[in-house]
Design an enzyme around this catalytic site. Structure first.
Site, PDB file in Angstrom:
ATOM      1  N   GLU A 171      35.967  31.979  71.734  1.00 33.41           N
ATOM      2  CA  GLU A 171      35.338  32.230  73.038  1.00 33.41           C
ATOM      3  C   GLU A 171      34.263  33.293  72.979  1.00 33.41           C
ATOM      4  O   GLU A 171      33.252  33.210  73.685  1.00 33.41           O
ATOM      5  CB  GLU A 171      36.390  32.605  74.078  1.00 33.41           C
ATOM      6  CG  GLU A 171      37.151  31.435  74.670  1.00 33.41           C
ATOM      7  CD  GLU A 171      38.183  30.845  73.734  1.00 33.41           C
ATOM      8  OE1 GLU A 171      38.469  31.452  72.680  1.00 33.41           O
ATOM      9  OE2 GLU A 171      38.734  29.768  74.041  1.00 33.41           O
ATOM     10  N   HIS A 192      48.212  30.250  81.874  1.00 33.04           N
ATOM     11  CA  HIS A 192      47.258  29.156  82.112  1.00 33.04           C
ATOM     12  C   HIS A 192      47.112  28.826  83.595  1.00 33.04           C
ATOM     13  O   HIS A 192      46.691  27.722  83.943  1.00 33.04           O
ATOM     14  CB  HIS A 192      47.694  27.884  81.386  1.00 33.04           C
ATOM     15  CG  HIS A 192      47.358  27.845  79.940  1.00 33.04           C
ATOM     16  ND1 HIS A 192      47.860  28.739  79.032  1.00 33.04           N
ATOM     17  CD2 HIS A 192      46.551  27.014  79.228  1.00 33.04           C
ATOM     18  CE1 HIS A 192      47.396  28.446  77.828  1.00 33.04           C
ATOM     19  NE2 HIS A 192      46.605  27.413  77.916  1.00 33.04           N
TER      20      HIS A 192
HETATM   21  C1  LIG Z   1      41.914  31.547  73.470  1.00 32.42           C
HETATM   22  C2  LIG Z   1      42.241  30.118  73.722  1.00 32.42           C
HETATM   23  N1  LIG Z   1      41.254  29.189  73.673  1.00 32.42           N
HETATM   24  C3  LIG Z   1      41.519  27.885  73.904  1.00 32.42           C
HETATM   25  C4  LIG Z   1      42.788  27.484  74.195  1.00 32.42           C
HETATM   26  C5  LIG Z   1      43.082  26.012  74.536  1.00 32.42           C
HETATM   27  N2  LIG Z   1      43.840  25.396  73.452  1.00 32.42           N
HETATM   28  C6  LIG Z   1      45.172  25.266  73.518  1.00 32.42           C
HETATM   29  S1  LIG Z   1      45.799  24.579  72.132  1.00 32.42           S
HETATM   30  C7  LIG Z   1      44.279  24.461  71.439  1.00 32.42           C
HETATM   31  C8  LIG Z   1      44.118  23.881  70.077  1.00 32.42           C
HETATM   32  C9  LIG Z   1      44.763  24.744  69.057  1.00 32.42           C
HETATM   33  O1  LIG Z   1      44.621  24.140  67.827  1.00 32.42           O
HETATM   34  P1  LIG Z   1      45.497  24.598  66.596  1.00 32.42           P
HETATM   35  O2  LIG Z   1      45.400  26.075  66.436  1.00 32.42           O
HETATM   36  O3  LIG Z   1      45.108  23.785  65.432  1.00 32.42           O
HETATM   37  O4  LIG Z   1      47.002  24.330  67.030  1.00 32.42           O
HETATM   38  P2  LIG Z   1      47.662  22.895  67.269  1.00 32.42           P
HETATM   39  O5  LIG Z   1      47.615  22.655  68.752  1.00 32.42           O
HETATM   40  O6  LIG Z   1      46.911  21.887  66.479  1.00 32.42           O
HETATM   41  O7  LIG Z   1      49.087  23.042  66.808  1.00 32.42           O
HETATM   42  C10 LIG Z   1      43.298  24.953  72.278  1.00 32.42           C
HETATM   43  C11 LIG Z   1      41.853  24.981  71.966  1.00 32.42           C
HETATM   44  C12 LIG Z   1      43.810  28.471  74.235  1.00 32.42           C
HETATM   45  N3  LIG Z   1      45.076  28.144  74.539  1.00 32.42           N
HETATM   46  N4  LIG Z   1      43.507  29.757  73.990  1.00 32.42           N
END
Ligand SMILES: Cc1ncc(C[n+]2csc(CCOP(=O)(O)OP(=O)(O)O)c2C)c(N)n1
Ligand SMILES: Cc1ncc(C[n+]2csc(CCOP(=O)(O)OP(=O)(O)O)c2C)c(N)n1
Ligand SMILES: [Mg+2]
Ligand SMILES: [Mg+2]
Lengths: 324, 354, 324, 354
Positions: free
Chosen positions: C60, C129
């Protein structure tokens, strides 16, 4: 009784509590070997050693994360964020983690952490090192917010904050560092949620915080010469807020003036004003007045900064203007 | 095991497939009970996640939920190796990690249902499962912060000389956020007893990790930036995960400091509830479906002479457990409305005025 | 005239402006190929291509930095921060850089950027959230703050925000995404700083924002049945704030009620209350009332979340309680 | 040039000295005018910084100020290589970088004095020098953010195909903050025309960089985490810096993407105004004083046959300039008090109500 500066009171307060509680640890940038960039933590490394007093990288998120994680296991922690403006670089830790941990876990963990930070203007540091951000923290459920205006309060409220089992953001005002007063000997422990009537009066209640307290008192003296008897209240802690002291004062005086260093919109004074306008509305004899830093960033040049932050003159003129 | 990357195209679903590269039985010297325990854990996690999915589809789980279906070998392997007093931090995708740390199925399912008998009495929900008494220090829904918190419990263990290790699970996408960098650097500088486990399932939410990451291996290729050894393992091989966990936990316990491991895996479903996961090449999904950690381990145990009946008995026993847990969860009362005002402060309340 | 959802209005508003201005670019997480996690940006990549519509890493700070830096050179940018809670992970960019850049440079640069983000509760997502953080931005000098309550306003205010040369934080409410209304055909361009009287009344002025607007209107209908004529104002933009519409309404009704989804302390309603208590104090016939989410984080369970965020019932009961 | 690290002790001043490792004249093929221009730049930056210091001591510069004394070769070398329309971002330690981008001495000094004729009419002060018309995109006082902003101007240049390159200067301590990580990753993923220049002066504020960093070379040892080449140069050798700058700027202009260079240097004074810098081993300070970039370059030019008089003439000319600039700055009016209400918004004002 000995004279002590607000600056030296910080180290004395931390040392008092570190002696009391062998588990209490302290971390931050340049706080150990250098004794802090404001020299507020001089001598702590020497007395308590490198395990308990730690220098960190420039990693505010890592600082508060380490502090909060340790606190979750019952280790009380003091974390320094050098300037309160930098709370923004770790605001997720402050607002979304530390403040919410206990509630989200339905009480499974406590977070006994004190975030100490240098707040406020007057140092000609410009827009990124001069903000008063007490309202950034007051608006977050789960944070307690403290901002002392005297050396004695620094020690007593710091001790109270450290002994408090919840997260406290403790604002030390840069422009008060050099101020002195006679401070009692021995341990000093105060209480959160208690405002102080620093000057009694009957015509108007002036609520102030930190650097604005001495200015409000000076203004009150001058208003006195004009025949206006102003009561000055030092809020001392914004959360928990001592609404009793404020409301009962306004019930007596019938007038409220807040003096805030934070910029206008959504400042702590707005909260106090809305509270008064609801709970003691019928006691009000006049409009509620807020004196704040205008809703602008802080300029760097001395004459510009002095024009921006509420001054004794502005307080006096504003109150007189309302009377006119 | 490694993963080939490419420059990334926009129609993600037509991008080259990143298929698993199975290496077969690592031939580790493990006790039979351990293998059966690992199999049992896989079954528990799989069946609870499937049940969570069903409850979701019945609209009994509100909000969202992120499942570890297809990724269970990682939390199962670490769960087997962890000490009860070790600390664990997970993400919003934390059901499996919470169960692996010893939380009861009903307390987890009840929390998903938002009931009073849930782990957090309904306050936390699917994304915030916590069980501090069991060392499950919470599930965090904002990317990054929990890596820094993990340093904190590790620091506490170091200060108390308790020998406890902290394990922090996170995803591939998380390696690109600032807090990751700050946490890894401090962990190394302070030589903290913490193991950072990157569950690389090849995607953040809907975006392929290689498309928005400067290096091919989001965690392993960053290790040297923190003076750590790069480490990539097959996250779908529970033996490999368990063996890695044992070694890294021991290392940390001996005061040899932090480590960072990248476990390659794949989620069989979408990112969360709503997601049909259309952005993934069908052939990729297929390839990984065949390399499902339970299929792999089931076959391995048969090859190693365990009987089908032993394994069936385990899965049946787990099925019963899950049914009973579901019933217990559903039987839970709704949380009292007054509870919204409790537990903000250590005094149990939430007053902002004195 | 065609029926359109609040959700689809977002993509329509962005597309309208990207067609008008070939320099306008848009970036965020999962916004391009996936069309956004709320499906608010579907079709934009296909129409405007990968140079103008970009997926980013989970970074971000890098998102807002890239957006602001490009904006400093005159390239207008829309940046999506998926959930408004995540403004905390990039709050230094929001509060200390983007908001202050023009002032610190004495006008050398402008920052024509719109930060779009999904705000508010009702989705059972829990404490991290579901927040309403409009006050986090209102309190920062240098940010304009917009929060539409209808599909038509989404388009018109988004267009106005994009065309505005200053940084705007644009709050899209998660719980309004599925709401529909008939939306005029063709380009829609509205104006910042204009509140809307959505229901006229003579006994009390209810000021609401975003999801609280339909609830305030529903409450007003029920209050009408009880013989109380409530005027409902949709603030629409918090900065600039349309104080004229609010103050003149209170001058007529003599009563002010704010309905805020943000938690109590330092919410936007406190600012409105303090303003009214100062500028039209003598028109007030009754205490000022603030109806807010209590000062607590949001719980996840549906019945708990519904108990926390101001509901139609609570608005009605609170107003009736004040009358009693 | 490299720097040896150690495990770090508490009494920093008694830690092993990290002395420069001079490698002598790199023997680059540079035109005489270029060498004299580099020397002139060194003199300008040095003499303005010294003047800033004097004004500070006369209490004419209020607040704080962070000088580049001893570090001038980096901004001088880059300044010589930059195109007028390139973009530069600096930190609170940005006087030299601003001057290097072409801002006048009086506009800089007047800003330090808080006068109306200062670059920002007194609103910004020493830590926020900006001159957008000259591509000086600002000096930033909160660590980290400006690296992400630098990506933005680079992205703009990429979108407009303008061939402009962005150069972002920052310190060694800045490599440990999250924004550094996010900025470097995105720069590489988007192949942005940006050069990140780490001025490694061995200390953050009062803490030695190696004491709080997981790797020996805070920037170079992180390069591979972003798919970049590690690069360490002698930041006190203006020829080396200039040559590096030319190459990296050209690379970026050709669309070959971002780079990260670590320039080793040392500040001869304290971190800021108040700091006596007692935390540094005296021998270390001594060693670096002898390796001052101006001493080094002065000698090099003599060795290469330039006459003492030519060099003296340059420094005298610069001295005059600085005197005149100081007078002009001091002659500036105080900013009008009403200016506190201007330029928050593009309409020139600061109204929060319509
Ligand atoms: C700071 C922040 N940015 C964006 C999000 C929205 N978000 C939730 S899960 C996710 C993907 C995360 O990917 P990864 O770290 O690979 O974990 P996975 O869900 O694949 O287990 C995002 C972008 C968030 N929760 N927090
Ligand atoms: C986020 C943040 N944290 C802390 C500071 C306080 N601070 C100002 S300069 C500085 C040291 C920076 O060190 P380095 O990056 O090496 O730059 P140098 O001053 O040595 O040129 C620190 C910690 C800050 N300005 N911003
Ligand atoms: Mg992933
Ligand atoms: Mg440095």
């Amino acid at each position: 009784m000995a004279e002590l500066t607000y600056r030296d009171a910080v180290a004395r307060g931390i040392a008092q509590e570190m002696r009391r509680d062998p588990n209490l640890v302290f971390l931050g940038e340049d706080v150990a070997a250098a004794g802090g960039v404001f020299k507020t933590t001089v001598g702590l490394l020497e007395e308590f050693g490198p395990d308990r007093v730690r220098d960190t990288p420039i990693s505010e998120q890592a600082i508060l994360g380490a502090a909060a994680g340790a606190a979750m296991t019952g280790v009380p922690v003091i974390a320094e964020i050098m300037f309160s403006d930098f709370l923004a670089v770790c605001f997720d830790l402050v607002a979304n983690e530390i403040a919410k941990l206990r509630y989200m876990t339905d009480g499974q963990v406590s977070v006994p952490i004190v975030i100490r930070t240098a707040n406020g203007g007057g140092s000609r540091f410009g827009a990124q090192h001069s903000q008063s951000v007490e309202n950034w923290c007051m608006m977050i459920p789960g944070l307690k917010v403290v901002a002392p205006s005297t050396a004695t309060d620094v020690i007593g409220l710091l001790a109270a904050s450290i002994r408090d089992p919840d997260p406290v953001v403790f604002f030390e005002h840069k422009s008060l560092m050099a101020t002195k007063e006679d401070v009692p000997d021995g341990d000093i422990v105060d209480e959160l949620g208690k405002a102080r009537v620093v000057r009694e009066g009957s015509d108007v209640t002036i609520v102030a915080l930190a650097l604005m307290v001495p200015r409000a008192v000076a203004a009150a003296e001058r208003l006195g010469e004009q025949g206006i008897s102003a009561e000055v209240i030092d809020a001392r802690t914004l959360v928990p807020l001592d609404t009793g002291t404020i409301l009962s004062s306004v019930e007596r005086t019938g007038r409220l003036v807040t003096v805030e260093e934070n910029p206008r919109l959504c400042g702590w004074g707005a909260e106090v004003a809305s509270l008064v306008a609801h709970e003691v509305f019928w006691s009000l004899d006049a409009p509620i007045v807020r004196i704040t830093t205008p809703h602008i960033p802080l300029p760097a040049a001395d004459i510009l900064e002095d024009e921006t932050i509420p001054s004794v003159d502005r307080i006096v003129e504003t109150v007189l203007g309302e009377w006119a | 095991m490694s993963i080939s990357t490419d420059e990334g195209r926009y129609d993600y679903a037509t991008r080259p497939v990143r298929a698993p590269r199975p290496e077969g039985d690592p031939g580790l010297d493990l006790r039979d009970e351990t293998r059966l325990s690992l199999y049992t854990r896989l079954q528990e996690l799989r069946q609870v996640e499937k049940r969570a999915y069903d409850l979701f589809m019945q609209n009994l789980v509100k909000g969202t939920s992120h499942l570890s279906l297809g990724m269970e070998a990682i939390s199962a392997g670490f769960g087997e190796a962890l000490r009860p007093d070790d600390y664990v931090f997970a993400t919003y995708r934390g059901h499996a990690h919470t169960l692996s740390k010893g939380s009861s199925m009903d307390s987890v399912l009840a929390e998903l249902l938002g009931r009073a008998n849930g782990l957090m009495g309904g306050k936390g929900g699917s994304m915030h499962l916590s069980d501090a008494d069991r060392g499950m220090m919470g599930s965090y829904a904002i990317i990054g912060a929990h890596l820094t918190l993990a340093n904190g419990t590790a620091w506490s263990a170091q200060l108390r000389n308790s020998g406890q290790v902290t394990v922090c699970f996170f995803g591939d996408g998380t390696t690109n956020i600032g807090a990751f960098h700050e946490a890894l650097n401090l962990a190394k500088v302070w030589n903290l007893p913490v193991v950072f486990v990157c569950e690389n399932n090849l995607y953040m939410e809907y975006t392929p990790i290689d498309y928005i990451t400067a290096v091919a291996n989001p965690a392993a290729d960053r290790a040297s930036a923190y003076g750590l050894e790069p480490m990539i393992i097959d996250g779908n091989d529970v033996d490999v995960v368990y063996d890695t966990a044992r070694k890294l936990l021991e290392r940390a316990r001996q005061g040899e400091g932090p480590s960072l491991v990248e476990a390659i895996t794949y989620r069989s479903g979408g990112h969360s509830r709503a997601d049909p996961a259309k952005y993934r090449p069908p052939a990729e999904v297929e390839a990984w479906k065949e390399y499902d950690p339970i299929i792999v381990y089931h076959q391995r145990l048969l090859d190693r002479g365990f009987s089908e009946s032993t394994l069936t008995e385990i899965s049946n026993r787990v099925a019963d457990q899950v049914d009973r847990a579901t019933a217990a969860a559903k039987a839970g009362a709704q949380p009292p409305l007054e509870s919204i005002f409790t537990e903000l402060w250590a005094d149990g309340g939430s007053a902002w005025r004195s």
